[in-house]
Design a protein around this motif. Structure first.
Motif, PDB file in Angstrom:
ATOM      1  N   ASN A  95       0.865  -1.177   0.000  1.00 36.37           N
ATOM      2  CA  ASN A  95       0.000   0.000   0.000  1.00 36.37           C
ATOM      3  C   ASN A  95       0.902   1.228   0.000  1.00 36.37           C
ATOM      4  N   THR A  96       1.006   1.904  -1.131  1.00 32.66           N
ATOM      5  CA  THR A  96       1.933   3.022  -1.259  1.00 32.66           C
ATOM      6  C   THR A  96       1.305   4.365  -0.906  1.00 32.66           C
ATOM      7  N   HIS A  97       0.045   4.373  -0.510  1.00 32.95           N
ATOM      8  CA  HIS A  97      -0.589   5.619  -0.067  1.00 32.95           C
ATOM      9  C   HIS A  97      -0.092   5.960   1.337  1.00 32.95           C
ATOM     10  N   ASP A  98      -0.040   7.257   1.646  1.00 35.73           N
ATOM     11  CA  ASP A  98       0.400   7.678   2.971  1.00 35.73           C
ATOM     12  C   ASP A  98      -0.553   7.147   4.031  1.00 35.73           C
ATOM     13  N   HIS A  99      -0.015   6.438   5.003  1.00 35.39           N
ATOM     14  CA  HIS A  99      -0.805   5.929   6.117  1.00 35.39           C
ATOM     15  C   HIS A  99       0.130   5.520   7.254  1.00 35.39           C
ATOM     16  N   PRO A 100      -0.368   5.587   8.491  1.00 28.43           N
ATOM     17  CA  PRO A 100       0.458   5.203   9.642  1.00 28.43           C
ATOM     18  C   PRO A 100       0.493   3.691   9.828  1.00 28.43           C
ATOM     19  N   HIS A 101       1.438   3.260  10.639  1.00 32.50           N
ATOM     20  CA  HIS A 101       1.611   1.828  10.913  1.00 32.50           C
ATOM     21  C   HIS A 101       1.709   1.565  12.403  1.00 32.50           C
ATOM     22  N   PHE A 102       1.288   0.369  12.799  1.00 35.77           N
ATOM     23  CA  PHE A 102       1.563  -0.176  14.118  1.00 35.77           C
ATOM     24  C   PHE A 102       2.732  -1.141  13.961  1.00 35.77           C
ATOM     25  N   TYR A 103       3.702  -1.050  14.858  1.00 34.09           N
ATOM     26  CA  TYR A 103       4.772  -2.036  14.922  1.00 34.09           C
ATOM     27  C   TYR A 103       4.581  -2.814  16.219  1.00 34.09           C
ATOM     28  N   TRP A 104       4.314  -4.092  16.085  1.00 32.79           N
ATOM     29  CA  TRP A 104       4.051  -4.974  17.221  1.00 32.79           C
ATOM     30  C   TRP A 104       5.395  -5.522  17.715  1.00 32.79           C
ATOM     31  N   GLU A 105       5.900  -4.942  18.787  1.00 30.93           N
ATOM     32  CA  GLU A 105       7.224  -5.310  19.298  1.00 30.93           C
ATOM     33  C   GLU A 105       7.334  -6.777  19.683  1.00 30.93           C
ATOM     34  N   ASP A 106       6.241  -7.350  20.210  1.00 32.05           N
ATOM     35  CA  ASP A 106       6.289  -8.729  20.704  1.00 32.05           C
ATOM     36  C   ASP A 106       6.585  -9.752  19.617  1.00 32.05           C
ATOM     37  N   ASP A 107       6.070  -9.522  18.420  1.00 32.01           N
ATOM     38  CA  ASP A 107       6.317 -10.505  17.358  1.00 32.01           C
ATOM     39  C   ASP A 107       6.938  -9.892  16.100  1.00 32.01           C
ATOM     40  N   GLY A 108       7.402  -8.640  16.182  1.00 28.39           N
ATOM     41  CA  GLY A 108       8.102  -8.024  15.063  1.00 28.39           C
ATOM     42  C   GLY A 108       7.251  -7.875  13.819  1.00 28.39           C
ATOM     43  N   ARG A 109       5.976  -7.571  14.011  1.00 30.18           N
ATOM     44  CA  ARG A 109       5.033  -7.484  12.897  1.00 30.18           C
ATOM     45  C   ARG A 109       4.644  -6.035  12.665  1.00 30.18           C
ATOM     46  N   LEU A 110       4.424  -5.688  11.412  1.00 27.55           N
ATOM     47  CA  LEU A 110       3.972  -4.352  11.035  1.00 27.55           C
ATOM     48  C   LEU A 110       2.568  -4.473  10.463  1.00 27.55           C
ATOM     49  N   SER A 111       1.671  -3.578  10.866  1.00 30.64           N
ATOM     50  CA  SER A 111       0.310  -3.580  10.327  1.00 30.64           C
ATOM     51  C   SER A 111      -0.142  -2.138  10.143  1.00 30.64           C
ATOM     52  N   ASP A 112      -1.172  -1.949   9.340  1.00 37.81           N
ATOM     53  CA  ASP A 112      -1.709  -0.614   9.119  1.00 37.81           C
ATOM     54  C   ASP A 112      -2.423  -0.119  10.357  1.00 37.81           C
ATOM     55  N   ALA A 113      -2.272   1.158  10.646  1.00 34.57           N
ATOM     56  CA  ALA A 113      -3.029   1.831  11.702  1.00 34.57           C
ATOM     57  C   ALA A 113      -4.106   2.661  11.015  1.00 34.57           C
ATOM     58  N   PRO A 114      -5.217   2.907  11.690  1.00 31.77           N
ATOM     59  CA  PRO A 114      -6.304   3.657  11.057  1.00 31.77           C
ATOM     60  C   PRO A 114      -5.906   5.117  10.780  1.00 31.77           C
ATOM     61  N   ALA A 115      -5.729   5.455   9.529  1.00 28.54           N
ATOM     62  CA  ALA A 115      -5.282   6.788   9.123  1.00 28.54           C
ATOM     63  C   ALA A 115      -6.280   7.863   9.527  1.00 28.54           C
ATOM     64  N   GLU A 116      -7.559   7.518   9.508  1.00 31.12           N
ATOM     65  CA  GLU A 116      -8.580   8.516   9.822  1.00 31.12           C
ATOM     66  C   GLU A 116      -8.532   8.945  11.290  1.00 31.12           C
ATOM     67  N   GLN A 117      -7.840   8.191  12.140  1.00 30.22           N
ATOM     68  CA  GLN A 117      -7.739   8.557  13.557  1.00 30.22           C
ATOM     69  C   GLN A 117      -6.479   9.365  13.865  1.00 30.22           C
ATOM     70  N   LEU A 118      -5.582   9.476  12.897  1.00 25.43           N
ATOM     71  CA  LEU A 118      -4.332  10.197  13.103  1.00 25.43           C
ATOM     72  C   LEU A 118      -4.531  11.672  12.791  1.00 25.43           C
ATOM     73  N   GLN A 119      -4.091  12.522  13.710  1.00 20.90           N
ATOM     74  CA  GLN A 119      -4.152  13.962  13.484  1.00 20.90           C
ATOM     75  C   GLN A 119      -2.783  14.544  13.766  1.00 20.90           C
ATOM     76  N   ILE A 120      -2.194  15.161  12.767  1.00 18.55           N
ATOM     77  CA  ILE A 120      -0.935  15.875  12.937  1.00 18.55           C
ATOM     78  C   ILE A 120      -1.271  17.343  12.740  1.00 18.55           C
ATOM     79  N   ALA A 121      -1.213  18.114  13.838  1.00 17.34           N
ATOM     80  CA  ALA A 121      -1.637  19.512  13.786  1.00 17.34           C
ATOM     81  C   ALA A 121      -0.677  20.374  12.972  1.00 17.34           C
ATOM     82  N   CYS A 122       0.608  20.174  13.143  1.00 16.80           N
ATOM     83  CA  CYS A 122       1.569  20.927  12.324  1.00 16.80           C
ATOM     84  C   CYS A 122       2.918  20.239  12.400  1.00 16.80           C
ATOM     85  N   LEU A 123       3.710  20.513  11.414  1.00 16.33           N
ATOM     86  CA  LEU A 123       5.068  19.978  11.352  1.00 16.33           C
ATOM     87  C   LEU A 123       6.044  21.126  11.560  1.00 16.33           C
TER      88      LEU A 123
END
Length: 145
Positions: A95-123
């Motif tokens: 999935n090459t669209h901009d979206h956040p990820h969860f990194y599961w430390e316990d098993d070294g797995r990466l999964s998509d995080a819900p992009a609609e819940q992410l808010q970045i107010a400013c950079l």
């Protein structure tokens, strides 16, 4: 046509179209890896090692070096996105669209995080002479308890 033959035809069709979209020649190795990556039409996150193991289990004759080189070619062509965790472990996302990820430390797995819940107010402003090329969000998780 049997369901296995139909599934194979669909996997091959997805892979062929994906490589064509990227402007990449459909070599035997690229086709084998593309079918594993997107043959079922689903997005996934893989490491070079996990893709190599999947290819071996399907009987594809590819070396780990070929997997690394092919993943790099897919990234350069814009059909895969590389996400680096801990500065050394690379995951490749179909999935090459901009979206956040969860990194599961316990098993070294990466999964998509819900992009609609992410808010970045400013950079922050980029330093003079530089521009922001990308913002990657990796949220590290560990199981409670």
């Amino acid at each position: 046509m049997t369901s296995d033959a139909t599934a194979y035809a669909t996997e091959t069709q997805y892979a062929t179209q994906w490589l064509a979209k990227a402007g990449l020649r459909p070599t035997r190795q690229r086709m084998a890896l593309a079918e594993l990556l997107i043959g079922d039409g689903q997005h996934r996150h893989v490491t070079a090692e996990s893709l190599f193991e999947a290819a071996k289990s399907k009987g594809a004759a590819v070396s780990l070096a070929t997997v690394y080189n092919t993943l790099r070619a897919f990234c350069e062509a814009g059909v895969l996105h590389e996400i680096t965790v801990d500065g050394s472990k690379s995951y490749f996302d179909t999935n090459t669209h901009d979206h956040p990820h969860f990194y599961w430390e316990d098993d070294g797995r990466l999964s998509d995080a819900p992009a609609e819940q992410l808010q970045i107010a400013c950079l922050p402003d980029a330093p003079e002479g530089a521009e922001i090329a990308a913002v990657e969000v990796v949220i590290r998780l560990r199981r409670k308890g």
